[in-house]
Design a protein around this motif. Structure first.
Motif, PDB file in Angstrom:
ATOM      1  N   SER A  37       6.051  13.376  -4.423  1.00  5.75           N
ATOM      2  CA  SER A  37       6.753  14.520  -3.848  1.00  5.75           C
ATOM      3  C   SER A  37       8.266  14.462  -4.055  1.00  5.75           C
ATOM      4  CB  SER A  37       6.451  14.622  -2.342  1.00  5.75           C
ATOM      5  OG  SER A  37       6.877  15.860  -1.826  1.00  5.75           O
ATOM      6  N   PRO A  38       8.726  14.461  -5.325  1.00  7.18           N
ATOM      7  CA  PRO A  38      10.176  14.470  -5.558  1.00  7.18           C
ATOM      8  C   PRO A  38      10.814  15.729  -4.974  1.00  7.18           C
ATOM      9  CG  PRO A  38       8.981  14.975  -7.579  1.00  7.18           C
ATOM     10  CD  PRO A  38       7.958  14.536  -6.581  1.00  7.18           C
ATOM     11  N   VAL A 124      -3.241  13.993   0.702  1.00 11.14           N
ATOM     12  CA  VAL A 124      -2.592  12.894   1.405  1.00 11.14           C
ATOM     13  C   VAL A 124      -2.975  11.601   0.694  1.00 11.14           C
ATOM     14  CG1 VAL A 124      -2.714  14.186   3.562  1.00 11.14           C
ATOM     15  CG2 VAL A 124      -4.448  12.459   3.075  1.00 11.14           C
ATOM     16  N   PHE A 125      -2.151  10.567   0.889  1.00  7.66           N
ATOM     17  CA  PHE A 125      -2.370   9.297   0.196  1.00  7.66           C
ATOM     18  C   PHE A 125      -2.221   8.151   1.184  1.00  7.66           C
ATOM     19  CE2 PHE A 125      -1.155  12.279  -3.041  1.00  7.66           C
ATOM     20  CZ  PHE A 125      -1.910  11.924  -4.155  1.00  7.66           C
ATOM     21  N   LEU A 126      -3.132   7.195   1.085  1.00 10.12           N
ATOM     22  CA  LEU A 126      -3.041   5.974   1.884  1.00 10.12           C
ATOM     23  C   LEU A 126      -2.625   4.824   0.989  1.00 10.12           C
ATOM     24  CD1 LEU A 126      -3.496   4.099   4.312  1.00 10.12           C
ATOM     25  CD2 LEU A 126      -5.922   3.989   3.654  1.00 10.12           C
ATOM     26  N   HIS A 127      -1.469   4.229   1.300  1.00 10.28           N
ATOM     27  CA  HIS A 127      -1.036   3.022   0.612  1.00 10.28           C
ATOM     28  C   HIS A 127      -1.680   1.848   1.344  1.00 10.28           C
ATOM     29  CE1 HIS A 127       2.187  -0.104  -0.443  1.00 10.28           C
ATOM     30  NE2 HIS A 127       1.490   0.135  -1.536  1.00 10.28           N
ATOM     31  N   SER A 130       0.412  -1.413   2.791  1.00  8.66           N
ATOM     32  CA  SER A 130       1.280  -1.212   3.951  1.00  8.66           C
ATOM     33  C   SER A 130       0.580  -0.476   5.093  1.00  8.66           C
ATOM     34  CB  SER A 130       2.524  -0.431   3.548  1.00  8.66           C
ATOM     35  OG  SER A 130       2.164   0.856   3.075  1.00  8.66           O
ATOM     36  N   ARG A 131      -0.604   0.066   4.808  1.00  8.95           N
ATOM     37  CA  ARG A 131      -1.365   0.860   5.780  1.00  8.95           C
ATOM     38  C   ARG A 131      -0.581   2.089   6.237  1.00  8.95           C
ATOM     39  NH1 ARG A 131      -3.150  -2.362  10.609  1.00  8.95           N
ATOM     40  NH2 ARG A 131      -4.819  -0.816  10.784  1.00  8.95           N
ATOM     41  N   VAL A 132       0.147   2.669   5.291  1.00  4.74           N
ATOM     42  CA  VAL A 132       0.915   3.889   5.558  1.00  4.74           C
ATOM     43  C   VAL A 132       0.169   5.083   4.973  1.00  4.74           C
ATOM     44  CG1 VAL A 132       3.064   5.143   5.132  1.00  4.74           C
ATOM     45  CG2 VAL A 132       3.127   2.687   5.574  1.00  4.74           C
ATOM     46  N   LEU A 133      -0.065   6.095   5.802  1.00  9.22           N
ATOM     47  CA  LEU A 133      -0.618   7.356   5.330  1.00  9.22           C
ATOM     48  C   LEU A 133       0.544   8.281   5.004  1.00  9.22           C
ATOM     49  CD1 LEU A 133      -3.416   8.839   4.979  1.00  9.22           C
ATOM     50  CD2 LEU A 133      -2.820  10.028   7.117  1.00  9.22           C
ATOM     51  N   LEU A 134       0.608   8.737   3.764  1.00  7.54           N
ATOM     52  CA  LEU A 134       1.688   9.595   3.281  1.00  7.54           C
ATOM     53  C   LEU A 134       1.198  11.032   3.259  1.00  7.54           C
ATOM     54  CD1 LEU A 134       2.319   7.131   0.398  1.00  7.54           C
ATOM     55  CD2 LEU A 134       4.080   7.608   2.100  1.00  7.54           C
ATOM     56  N   VAL A 135       1.853  11.893   4.040  1.00  5.61           N
ATOM     57  CA  VAL A 135       1.442  13.298   4.118  1.00  5.61           C
ATOM     58  C   VAL A 135       2.648  14.180   3.807  1.00  5.61           C
ATOM     59  CG1 VAL A 135      -0.214  12.650   5.905  1.00  5.61           C
ATOM     60  CG2 VAL A 135       1.943  13.688   6.574  1.00  5.61           C
ATOM     61  N   HIS A 193       0.297   3.595  10.180  1.00  3.13           N
ATOM     62  CA  HIS A 193       1.569   4.295  10.161  1.00  3.13           C
ATOM     63  C   HIS A 193       1.393   5.633   9.446  1.00  3.13           C
ATOM     64  CE1 HIS A 193       2.803   0.147  10.902  1.00  3.13           C
ATOM     65  NE2 HIS A 193       2.246  -0.179   9.746  1.00  3.13           N
ATOM     66  N   VAL A 194       2.245   6.587   9.805  1.00  5.20           N
ATOM     67  CA  VAL A 194       2.215   7.902   9.168  1.00  5.20           C
ATOM     68  C   VAL A 194       3.628   8.249   8.707  1.00  5.20           C
ATOM     69  CG1 VAL A 194       1.734  10.368   9.446  1.00  5.20           C
ATOM     70  CG2 VAL A 194       0.291   8.681  10.603  1.00  5.20           C
ATOM     71  N   ALA A 195       3.756   8.578   7.421  1.00  2.00           N
ATOM     72  CA  ALA A 195       5.041   8.984   6.852  1.00  2.00           C
ATOM     73  C   ALA A 195       4.951  10.454   6.465  1.00  2.00           C
ATOM     74  CB  ALA A 195       5.394   8.132   5.637  1.00  2.00           C
ATOM     75  N   PRO A 196       5.437  11.351   7.329  1.00  2.00           N
ATOM     76  CA  PRO A 196       5.374  12.771   7.007  1.00  2.00           C
ATOM     77  C   PRO A 196       6.428  13.154   5.968  1.00  2.00           C
ATOM     78  CG  PRO A 196       6.479  12.464   9.106  1.00  2.00           C
ATOM     79  CD  PRO A 196       6.037  11.100   8.641  1.00  2.00           C
ATOM     80  N   GLY A 197       6.209  14.274   5.320  1.00  2.00           N
ATOM     81  CA  GLY A 197       7.200  14.750   4.358  1.00  2.00           C
ATOM     82  C   GLY A 197       8.481  15.208   5.025  1.00  2.00           C
ATOM     83  N   HIS A 198       8.387  15.508   6.338  1.00  2.00           N
ATOM     84  CA  HIS A 198       9.542  16.017   7.077  1.00  2.00           C
ATOM     85  C   HIS A 198       9.645  15.299   8.413  1.00  2.00           C
ATOM     86  CE1 HIS A 198       9.498  19.139   4.042  1.00  2.00           C
ATOM     87  NE2 HIS A 198       8.265  19.445   4.371  1.00  2.00           N
TER      88      HIS A 198
END
Length: 221
Positions: A37-38, A124-127, A130-135, A193-198
């Motif tokens: 998501s650049p 969405v992507f799970l790394h 790191s157990r981070v969900l990227l949304v 963990h959850v890393a939202p785009g915003h």
């Protein structure tokens, strides 16, 4: 909080009446470096500072604004996007369509496409490491909004100064059964963990909070 093999690039996008924080993620895998998501406001210098990139992902039909610039800076990178991306950005050379073509990194970066939202087609992507969900837009977490209209805009979304699922985003659900099936697949993932785009990363009880935010909007898994 920092995460192994995962770097965040934070910029702002000037919206009417508010500044919207936007997160770009750089993920280091065993045999790849993925730019997720650049943001459209990333400078050429910021894109070059990311280093070598093998794959660039547009995670939804809304998060495409930085793809052209990122592809120009990293011309050898493979481009990935959701269903409909080739029609939206036909000038770019797309390597694969998420949810249609085989995603080669599932063992390290798990991909789940959200069904039932044809105007967004978010993935969405799970790394795993790191157990981070990227949304992208599934949830927001803008705790310190900026701009005179932030309280109005984010208030309408139901996300003002809080972690929550946007009413606007969920209004795009056209097939409830398909969307719920996607949420069930997300609920089965092992993330903390959850890393939202915003907005800020949720680093404590991220999974529980994400599922609670969806239940609040009537989407129990």
């Amino acid at each position: 909080m920092t995460f192994d093999q995962l770097k965040f690039i934070e910029v702002d996008l000037q919206m009417p009446l508010m500044k919207l924080p936007v997160r770009t993620s750089l993920i280091e895998l065993e045999r790849a470096r993925v730019l997720l998501s650049p943001a459209s406001t990333l400078t050429e210098a910021q894109l070059r500072e990311a280093g070598e990139v093998t794959d660039i992902i547009a995670p939804s039909l809304l998060h495409t604004g930085g793809m052209k610039s990122a592809a120009a800076v990293h011309p050898r990178a493979r481009l990935w996007g959701p269903v409909g991306i080739k029609e939206k950005l036909p000038a770019l050379s797309w390597h694969g369509v998420l949810g249609v073509d085989v995603w080669p990194y599932d063992g390290e970066l798990r991909h789940v496409a959200l069904g039932g939202m044809p105007s967004f087609n978010e993935s969405v992507f799970l790394h795993h490491r790191s157990r981070v969900l990227l949304v992208s837009d599934l949830v927001f977490n803008i705790q310190e909004p900026r701009g005179i209209g932030a309280w109005l805009i984010l208030g309408l979304f139901g996300t003002y100064r809080r972690f929550g699922a946007s009413r606007l985003f969920l209004s795009a659900v056209k097939d409830r059964a398909a969307f719920l099936e996607s949420l069930q697949r997300i609920a089965a993932l092992d993330f903390a963990h959850v890393a939202p785009g915003h907005g800020s990363v949720v680093s404590e009880e991220g999974k529980q909070k994400l599922l609670a935010a969806l239940r609040e909007r009537g989407y129990a898994t």
